[in-house]
Design an enzyme around this catalytic site. Structure first.
Site, short mmCIF file in Angstrom:
data_model
loop_
_atom_site.label_atom_id
_atom_site.label_comp_id
_atom_site.label_asym_id
_atom_site.label_seq_id
_atom_site.Cartn_x
_atom_site.Cartn_y
_atom_site.Cartn_z
N GLU A 1 -9.06 -12.09 4.19
CA GLU A 1 -7.69 -11.59 4.17
C GLU A 1 -7.27 -10.95 5.49
OE1 GLU A 1 -6.93 -7.44 2.18
OE2 GLU A 1 -8.41 -8.49 0.94
N HIS B 1 0.82 -1.21 0.00
CA HIS B 1 0.00 0.00 0.00
C HIS B 1 0.86 1.26 0.00
CE1 HIS B 1 -3.08 -2.84 1.73
NE2 HIS B 1 -3.77 -2.24 0.79
N HIS C 1 -5.41 -14.21 -0.50
CA HIS C 1 -5.15 -12.82 -0.84
C HIS C 1 -3.75 -12.74 -1.45
CE1 HIS C 1 -3.94 -8.58 0.47
NE2 HIS C 1 -4.95 -8.40 -0.36
N GLU D 1 -16.67 -9.16 -2.22
CA GLU D 1 -15.61 -9.57 -1.29
C GLU D 1 -15.47 -8.66 -0.09
OE1 GLU D 1 -10.74 -9.65 -1.60
OE2 GLU D 1 -11.89 -10.64 -3.18
N GLU E 1 -4.93 -15.01 -6.99
CA GLU E 1 -4.99 -13.56 -7.17
C GLU E 1 -3.61 -12.99 -7.51
OE1 GLU E 1 -6.56 -9.54 -4.87
OE2 GLU E 1 -5.84 -11.22 -3.65
N ASP F 1 -14.17 -5.71 -4.57
CA ASP F 1 -13.48 -5.77 -3.28
C ASP F 1 -13.96 -4.59 -2.43
OD1 ASP F 1 -11.77 -5.85 -1.13
OD2 ASP F 1 -9.94 -6.03 -2.32
N ARG G 1 -6.39 6.26 1.31
CA ARG G 1 -6.13 5.33 2.40
C ARG G 1 -4.85 5.69 3.15
NH1 ARG G 1 -7.42 -0.75 0.31
NH2 ARG G 1 -6.14 -0.20 -1.48
#
Length: 401
Positions: free
Chosen positions: A276, A29, A325, A248, A345, A222, A55
Site C-alpha cells: 500500500e 485517518h 488497499h 501484512e 478490502e 495489518d 497515530r
C-alpha cells in the site's frame, strides 16, 4: 465520435493540519476522538513514547483530502479524491496543469507518462507527488467515462465476475462476520520495542477473535511498517495455531530483502502481503520479485488507475494476487475486471466498527458500501466512477493558474 478536449483542471482541498480534527474524506485517518483507527496502533513511530498511543500524535492526518476536477470544453466535469491536501493543489495548479489542459479527454496514458516524467526529479519513489498524480489520473478516467457514457470498469474491458466480495479492516472481526464479510483484518498494537511481551499480546488478540469468529472466518494482521524481520517471523509463528490467513506490511516499503526473508521463513500456508505504501511501477516489480503472495497497491497513491492496471499484470504474470488497499469506488471499478483479484478490502470508518459507513465519507455522494459483504457490478453501472462531489464540504482552492 469526436471527443472533447480538456478545458481546465482545478485543485481543491479540505481537512488537513489547518482544519478542525475529524474531517474524514479521502484522508480517512483524520477521524474524531475515540476512533479505532487512532487507538494505540503499532507504527514506525511507536518506539517513541510520546507517539505510541495515537497515530495522529505524529501527524498522520496533516495532509487532508485533495480534490481534482477536470472540465472538458463541452462542460462535462470529472473529479477524484486522494490524500495530498494543499500541497497537492500547488503541484497541480503550478506544474501538472500544462500536461492536462488542451489534451483530448482520452489522452490518459499520455498525460500520465508526462506527469511521471516531469516530476521524476522531485517525486522520488512515491509519496505526496504520486498521490497527486494518482488523483489527477482518477479524475481523467472519471471524465472519460462520463463523456462516453460508460462506467470505468467497462472502459477497462468489462467485469470478469458478477460481484466483489470483501473482507473488512477494523478492530472488530466478530462484527464484520455478522455483516457478511469473508474475513476481518486487525491492526497490531505492539512492535519490536515491546519484545516478546508484545508478540504474546497480539497473538492473544488473534486467539480471542478466532474463538469468537469460529474456525473458517479469515483473520489477518495489518502491521503498518512497524516491525523487523525477526519480530515479524516470531509473531507469525505465534499466530499460526489460530489459522492466521496473512500477515501484512510488516516492514518499511523498501526493505525488499527483508520481505524475501520473511516469505521464506513464514509458517507454511500463511501468506505474506504488502504494497500500500509503494509508489512506482518499478517498486512493485521489485516487490513482486520477493515472492510475497499478495500485492496491495492503493490506487490513490500508486500512480492511479493507469498504474494499478500495470501492477495487476505484473502480479498475474508471477501467479500472485493483487488486492488493492481499500480505496472505495476507485478500486471497485478496477478489481471487478482483474482475474487475479478474487476479493477486495473494505475499510471500516465508523468509530467502533458497528455500522457500515462509506470509506471517504463525507466527500463523496452515492458512495456504495457492501451489502452482506458484497457489491454487485450493477451498482457500478453509472458513467465514470458513479459518485458525485459533496460541495457542502469546506473546499478551498488555494492556487490558480
Amino acid at each position: 465520435m469526436v471527443l472533447p478536449k480538456i478545458k481546465e483542471v482545478r485543485a481543491w482541498f479540505t481537512g488537513g493540519a489547518t482544519a478542525e480534527k475529524g474531517a474524514g474524506g479521502a484522508d480517512y485517518h483524520d477521524q474524531g476522538n475515540h476512533h479505532w483507527i487512532d487507538d494505540h496502533i503499532a507504527t514506525p513511530m511507536s518506539k517513541y513514547k510520546q507517539y505510541e498511543q495515537s497515530r495522529q500524535s505524529f501527524g498522520i492526518n496533516v495532509l487532508g483530502t485533495l480534490v481534482i476536477e477536470v472540465e472538458a470544453d463541452n462542460g462535462q466535469i470529472g473529479f477524484a479524491v486522494s490524500t495530498a491536501g494543499e500541497m497537492g493543489c500547488f503541484i497541480v495548479e503550478k506544474h501538472l496543469n500544462r500536461f492536462i489542459e488542451g489534451k483530448c479527454v482520452s489522452d490518459i496514458k499520455l498525460i500520465h507518462d508526462q506527469m511521471l516524467g516531469a516530476t521524476m526529479y522531485y517525486a522520488g519513489s512515491g509519496g505526496l507527488v504520486m498521490n497527486t498524480i494518482s488523483c489527477v489520473d482518477l479524475a481523467l478516467w472519471d471524465l472519460f467515462g462520463k463523456v462516453v457514457g460508460l462506467p470505468v470498469y467497462k472502459l477497462l474491458g468489462g467485469a470478469v465476475r458478477d460481484e466483489i466480495q470483501f473482507y473488512a479492516t477494523g478492530a472488530r472481526p466478530d462484527l464484520a462476520k455478522e455483516m457478511g464479510f469473508i474475513g476481518g483484518k486487525m491492526p497490531t498494537h505492539w512492535g519490536p520495542h515491546d519484545g516478546d511481551k508484545g508478540i504474546r499480546k497480539d497473538a492473544a488478540m488473534v486467539a480471542e477473535y478466532r474463538e469468537k469468529c469460529g474456525p473458517d472466518f479469515w483473520l489477518m494482521l495489518d502491521c503498518w511498517m512497524s516491525q523487523d524481520v525477526n519480530y515479524a517471523t516470531k509473531l507469525a509463528y505465534a499466530c499460526a495455531p489460530y489459522n492466521l490467513k496473512w500477515i501484512e506490511e510488516c516492514l518499511p516499503p523498501q526493505q525488499y530483502e527483508g520481505y524475501r526473508e520473511l516469505k521464506r521463513n513464514a509458517p507454511p500456508g500463511m501468506m505474506v502481503t504488502s504494497g500500500e505504501h509503494h509508489g512506482t511501477l518499478q517498486s512493485f516489480q521489485t516487490l513482486s520479485e520477493t515472492g510475497i503472495d499478495i500485492m496491495q497497491p492503493d490506487v490513490g497513491w500508486c500512480g492511479g488507475l493507469t498504474t494499478l492496471v500495470e501492477v495487476a499484470a505484473i502480479a498475474k504474470a508471477r501467479g500472485q494476487l493483487v488486492v488493492p488497499h481499500g480505496s472505495s469506488v476507485y478500486s471497485h471499478h478496477a478489481v471487478i475486471t482483474f482475474t487475479n483479484t478474487p476479493f477486495s478490502e473494505f475499510l471500516m470508518t465508523s468509530p467502533d466498527c458497528s455500522v457500515l459507513r462509506p470509506q471517504f465519507d463525507p466527500i463523496l455522494i452515492n458512495e456504495p458500501v457492501p451489502v452482506n459483504g458484497r457489491i454487485h457490478k450493477s451498482v457500478l453501472d453509472k458513467p465514470g466512477f458513479g459518485v458525485e462531489l459533496n460541495r457542502d464540504c469546506k473546499l478551498k482552492r488555494p492556487y490558480t493558474h
